[in-house]
Design an enzyme around this catalytic site. Structure first.
Site, PDB file in Angstrom:
ATOM      1  N   TYR A   1      -1.856   5.564  -4.179  1.00 16.83           N
ATOM      2  CA  TYR A   1      -2.862   6.613  -4.017  1.00 16.83           C
ATOM      3  C   TYR A   1      -2.184   7.855  -4.559  1.00 16.83           C
ATOM      4  O   TYR A   1      -1.183   8.314  -4.000  1.00 16.83           O
ATOM      5  CB  TYR A   1      -3.230   6.811  -2.545  1.00 16.83           C
ATOM      6  CG  TYR A   1      -4.231   5.807  -2.025  1.00 16.83           C
ATOM      7  CD1 TYR A   1      -5.415   5.573  -2.709  1.00 16.83           C
ATOM      8  CD2 TYR A   1      -3.997   5.121  -0.842  1.00 16.83           C
ATOM      9  CE1 TYR A   1      -6.342   4.668  -2.233  1.00 16.83           C
ATOM     10  CE2 TYR A   1      -4.921   4.208  -0.354  1.00 16.83           C
ATOM     11  CZ  TYR A   1      -6.086   3.999  -1.066  1.00 16.83           C
ATOM     12  OH  TYR A   1      -7.004   3.108  -0.592  1.00 16.83           O
TER      13      TYR A   1
ATOM     14  N   SER B   1       0.837  -1.201   0.000  1.00 14.01           N
ATOM     15  CA  SER B   1       0.000   0.000   0.000  1.00 14.01           C
ATOM     16  C   SER B   1       0.874   1.255   0.000  1.00 14.01           C
ATOM     17  O   SER B   1       1.932   1.285   0.621  1.00 14.01           O
ATOM     18  CB  SER B   1      -0.888   0.000   1.251  1.00 14.01           C
ATOM     19  OG  SER B   1      -1.458   1.276   1.443  1.00 14.01           O
TER      20      SER B   1
ATOM     21  N   HIS C   1     -13.082  -2.402  -2.852  1.00 16.59           N
ATOM     22  CA  HIS C   1     -12.306  -2.050  -1.663  1.00 16.59           C
ATOM     23  C   HIS C   1     -12.805  -2.850  -0.446  1.00 16.59           C
ATOM     24  O   HIS C   1     -12.760  -2.377   0.683  1.00 16.59           O
ATOM     25  CB  HIS C   1     -12.442  -0.546  -1.396  1.00 16.59           C
ATOM     26  CG  HIS C   1     -11.202   0.111  -0.847  1.00 16.59           C
ATOM     27  ND1 HIS C   1     -10.352   0.859  -1.604  1.00 16.59           N
ATOM     28  CD2 HIS C   1     -10.684   0.136   0.408  1.00 16.59           C
ATOM     29  CE1 HIS C   1      -9.369   1.337  -0.849  1.00 16.59           C
ATOM     30  NE2 HIS C   1      -9.547   0.895   0.385  1.00 16.59           N
TER      31      HIS C   1
ATOM     32  N   LYS D   1      -7.143  -0.150  -9.956  1.00 16.12           N
ATOM     33  CA  LYS D   1      -7.870  -0.928  -8.939  1.00 16.12           C
ATOM     34  C   LYS D   1      -9.090  -0.153  -8.447  1.00 16.12           C
ATOM     35  O   LYS D   1      -8.990   1.036  -8.110  1.00 16.12           O
ATOM     36  CB  LYS D   1      -6.945  -1.217  -7.752  1.00 16.12           C
ATOM     37  CG  LYS D   1      -7.614  -1.892  -6.562  1.00 16.12           C
ATOM     38  CD  LYS D   1      -6.575  -2.311  -5.529  1.00 16.12           C
ATOM     39  CE  LYS D   1      -7.180  -3.041  -4.342  1.00 16.12           C
ATOM     40  NZ  LYS D   1      -7.734  -2.151  -3.320  1.00 16.12           N
TER      41      LYS D   1
ATOM     42  N   THR E   1      -5.142   2.940  -7.274  1.00 14.17           N
ATOM     43  CA  THR E   1      -6.489   2.768  -6.705  1.00 14.17           C
ATOM     44  C   THR E   1      -7.333   4.007  -6.989  1.00 14.17           C
ATOM     45  O   THR E   1      -6.923   5.130  -6.687  1.00 14.17           O
ATOM     46  CB  THR E   1      -6.394   2.503  -5.195  1.00 14.17           C
ATOM     47  OG1 THR E   1      -5.621   1.313  -5.016  1.00 14.17           O
ATOM     48  CG2 THR E   1      -7.773   2.312  -4.573  1.00 14.17           C
TER      49      THR E   1
HETATM   50  C1  LIG Z   1      -7.523  -2.458   6.758  1.00 15.24           C
HETATM   51  C2  LIG Z   1      -7.576  -2.309   5.264  1.00 15.24           C
HETATM   52  C3  LIG Z   1      -6.787  -1.344   4.657  1.00 15.24           C
HETATM   53  C4  LIG Z   1      -6.795  -1.213   3.268  1.00 15.24           C
HETATM   54  N1  LIG Z   1      -5.936  -0.339   2.677  1.00 15.24           N
HETATM   55  C5  LIG Z   1      -5.897  -0.238   1.329  1.00 15.24           C
HETATM   56  C6  LIG Z   1      -4.969   0.602   0.698  1.00 15.24           C
HETATM   57  O1  LIG Z   1      -4.148   1.243   1.335  1.00 15.24           O
HETATM   58  N2  LIG Z   1      -5.002   0.689  -0.647  1.00 15.24           N
HETATM   59  C7  LIG Z   1      -5.903  -0.035  -1.399  1.00 15.24           C
HETATM   60  O2  LIG Z   1      -5.907   0.072  -2.633  1.00 15.24           O
HETATM   61  N3  LIG Z   1      -6.770  -0.862  -0.829  1.00 15.24           N
HETATM   62  C8  LIG Z   1      -6.789  -0.998   0.512  1.00 15.24           C
HETATM   63  N4  LIG Z   1      -7.645  -1.868   1.100  1.00 15.24           N
HETATM   64  C9  LIG Z   1      -8.531  -2.682   0.251  1.00 15.24           C
HETATM   65  C10 LIG Z   1      -7.847  -3.997  -0.138  1.00 15.24           C
HETATM   66  O3  LIG Z   1      -6.790  -3.785  -1.025  1.00 15.24           O
HETATM   67  C11 LIG Z   1      -8.846  -4.951  -0.804  1.00 15.24           C
HETATM   68  O4  LIG Z   1      -9.458  -4.292  -1.891  1.00 15.24           O
HETATM   69  C12 LIG Z   1      -9.918  -5.422   0.175  1.00 15.24           C
HETATM   70  O5  LIG Z   1      -9.330  -5.736   1.415  1.00 15.24           O
HETATM   71  C13 LIG Z   1     -10.650  -6.641  -0.378  1.00 15.24           C
HETATM   72  O6  LIG Z   1     -11.710  -6.986   0.453  1.00 15.24           O
HETATM   73  P1  LIG Z   1     -11.637  -8.226   1.505  1.00 15.24           P
HETATM   74  O7  LIG Z   1     -10.492  -7.954   2.404  1.00 15.24           O
HETATM   75  O8  LIG Z   1     -12.940  -8.168   2.224  1.00 15.24           O
HETATM   76  O9  LIG Z   1     -11.482  -9.469   0.686  1.00 15.24           O
HETATM   77  C14 LIG Z   1      -7.648  -2.032   2.483  1.00 15.24           C
HETATM   78  C15 LIG Z   1      -8.434  -3.000   3.102  1.00 15.24           C
HETATM   79  C16 LIG Z   1      -8.390  -3.155   4.477  1.00 15.24           C
HETATM   80  C17 LIG Z   1      -9.216  -4.238   5.109  1.00 15.24           C
HETATM   81  C1  LIG Z   2      -6.153   8.653   0.590  1.00 14.95           C
HETATM   82  C2  LIG Z   2      -5.540   7.638   1.494  1.00 14.95           C
HETATM   83  C3  LIG Z   2      -6.475   7.071   2.507  1.00 14.95           C
HETATM   84  C4  LIG Z   2      -5.917   5.813   3.084  1.00 14.95           C
HETATM   85  C5  LIG Z   2      -6.957   4.805   3.236  1.00 14.95           C
HETATM   86  C6  LIG Z   2      -6.478   3.437   3.503  1.00 14.95           C
HETATM   87  C7  LIG Z   2      -7.470   2.482   2.938  1.00 14.95           C
HETATM   88  O1  LIG Z   2      -7.475   2.277   1.751  1.00 14.95           O
HETATM   89  C8  LIG Z   2      -8.474   1.872   3.779  1.00 14.95           C
HETATM   90  O2  LIG Z   2      -8.500   2.097   5.004  1.00 14.95           O
HETATM   91  O3  LIG Z   2      -9.354   1.164   3.234  1.00 14.95           O
END
Ligand SMILES: Cc1cc2nc3c(=O)[nH]c(=O)nc-3n(C[C@H](O)[C@H](O)[C@H](O)COP(=O)(O)O)c2cc1C
Ligand SMILES: CCCCCCC(=O)C(=O)O
Length: 397
Positions: free
Chosen positions: A159, A135, A289, A265, A185
């Site tokens: 991001y 990330s 997400h 994404k 993303t």
């Molecule tokens: C705690 C957390 C933080 C996340 N942070 C990011 C991130 O920084 N960038 C991003 O593109 N997606 C982020 N995601 C989304 C994940 O990349 C992914 O799309 C998502 O976890 C898929 O859903 P699932 O975990 O329910 O299978 C985050 C998800 C979680 C649970």
């Molecule tokens: C613009 C950056 C925000 C960070 C968010 C992290 C994430 O994707 C999540 O918590 O879900």
């Protein structure tokens, strides 16, 4: 990735053997092999605000639930006696051979789950031979994570900040640090409405988690007040971190900064998938997400076939949001994905046992996937075709 070609990698065969031998010897694994049970186990060891941040969804959780319901609506229709003694899970994406169609999804601020954060996760991914997608908002810098990955593959999730100098600097560092692809993303023009975080008043980024790529960036540091401490850095990050003004016309600028493959994404509409490709992207990730952004949205699995149809058979289409088991991976592949990204389950492994916990989750998922191939009559990923899944309910005669 390994140099091996053909039938299952030694590592995967070994993990299947270990899991079954453990059963025979009566030696119980420390963590359950039912990955869906790890959320409750992790909840018991995490601080309430940390659990809420990781498990939480937007709004009332409708999109998050829809992701799981979509997987439940499909059933596998297995075929028999196809000769499955040798099974090959490998896939090739952007010329890179992966041992299995599985990557670790970008998840922010992993020190919220465990003090070693992304370093533990990337080491686990490297040991098992799966690519780690880091990330933008990581608790360790992209260079430190690259070092921990060694020669194993890693991708970077961007991001796109609203400060052009910082954006370009990050992308150039990604390339120098040996990341093999950039995942941009696009489903985050604003942070979703998340009662789980608002009610605990917890934002990881103001508590020292998740901004290491920025505090280590010369362009970011140039914008900091001279006497600014950690809070000033978090405040400055908050100002530049998101970029709601972006449109598809901006993508060529990113394209000019890097020769790496670019994936978009957060794609949920087939027209956006087309726009992504027309603007210079090389592939997409169908994702909502994990239900953390828009509540009341479509399930990622439900839009996957339409996105695949829009892009044709040759463009890399990955998916995430709701994948929990090896059979979920087979369903996603049958409905058009080339590979999936695993999200929350590996975070629960991380919370429970650090690197070993993540490895446990990945090995279980791969063992389950390997067996799902055998049990559906598939010798390779190419055998996982659309006719392997049917809607739940009686089969039409
Ligand atoms: C705690 C957390 C933080 C996340 N942070 C990011 C991130 O920084 N960038 C991003 O593109 N997606 C982020 N995601 C989304 C994940 O990349 C992914 O799309 C998502 O976890 C898929 O859903 P699932 O975990 O329910 O299978 C985050 C998800 C979680 C649970
Ligand atoms: C613009 C950056 C925000 C960070 C968010 C992290 C994430 O994707 C999540 O918590 O879900």
């Amino acid at each position: 990735m390994s140099e091996q070609t053909g039938a299952p990698g030694a590592a995967r065969a070994e993990l299947v053997r270990q899991i079954y031998l453990a059963g025979i010897s009566g030696h119980k694994p420390e963590l359950s092999t039912d990955l869906t049970s790890l959320e409750e186990a992790a909840r018991a060891v995490l601080e309430p605000h940390a659990y809420a941040y990781i498990a939480g969804n937007a709004g009332t959780g409708t999109t998050g639930r829809a992701n799981r319901e979509a997987f439940e609506r499909w059933r596998l229709l297995p075929r028999m006696w196809t000769g499955v003694s040798e099974r090959d899970l490998s896939v090739t994406l952007f010329g890179q051979r992966l041992d299995a169609p599985v990557l670790l999804a970008p998840v922010a601020a992993q020190t919220v789950a465990h003090p070693e954060g992304e370093l533990a996760s990337v080491r686990a991914a490297a040991d098992v031979g799966l690519p780690f997608v880091l990330s933008s908002v990581s608790s360790h810098s992209m260079e430190d994570v690259a070092k921990a990955a060694g020669s194993e593959p890693r991708w970077y999730q961007l991001y796109w900040p609203n400060d052009p100098a910082v954006a370009e600097s990050l992308v150039r560092r990604v390339e120098s640090a040996g990341y093999a692809a950039i995942v941009v993303t696009v489903d985050n023009p604003a942070f979703g409405y998340r009662p789980c975080d608002m009610d605990t008043a917890y934002i990881p980024f103001v508590h020292g988690h998740g901004i290491a790529n920025f505090t280590s960036d010369p362009a970011f540091r140039a914008g900091l007040p001279e006497d600014g401490g950690p809070l000033a850095a978090a405040g400055h990050w908050a100002k530049i971190s998101s970029n709601p003004a972006l449109t598809w016309d901006d993508l060529p600028r990113l394209r000019s900064w890097t020769t790496l493959p670019i994936l978009i994404k957060g794609i949920q509409h087939p027209d956006d998938a087309r726009k992504a490709l027309a603007s210079g992207a090389n592939g997409v990730v169908v994702s909502n997400h994990g239900g953390r952004q828009l509540d009341g949205g479509v399930a990622a699995l439900d839009v996957l076939p339409a996105v695949r149809a829009a892009l044709g058979p040759d463009v890399p289409v990955l998916m995430d949001s709701g994948v929990r088991t090896g059979t979920d991976v087979v369903k996603a592949l049958a409905l058009g994905a080339d590979a999936i990204l695993l999200g929350r389950p590996y975070l629960y492994g991380l919370a429970l046992a650090g690197q070993a916990g993540v490895e446990h989750v990945l090995r279980c998922l791969l063992a389950d996937l390997d067996l799902a191939l055998a049990l559906t009559g598939s010798r390779s990923v190419a055998d996982i075709t659309r006719d392997l899944v049917v809607p739940s309910g009686p089969l039409a005669p």
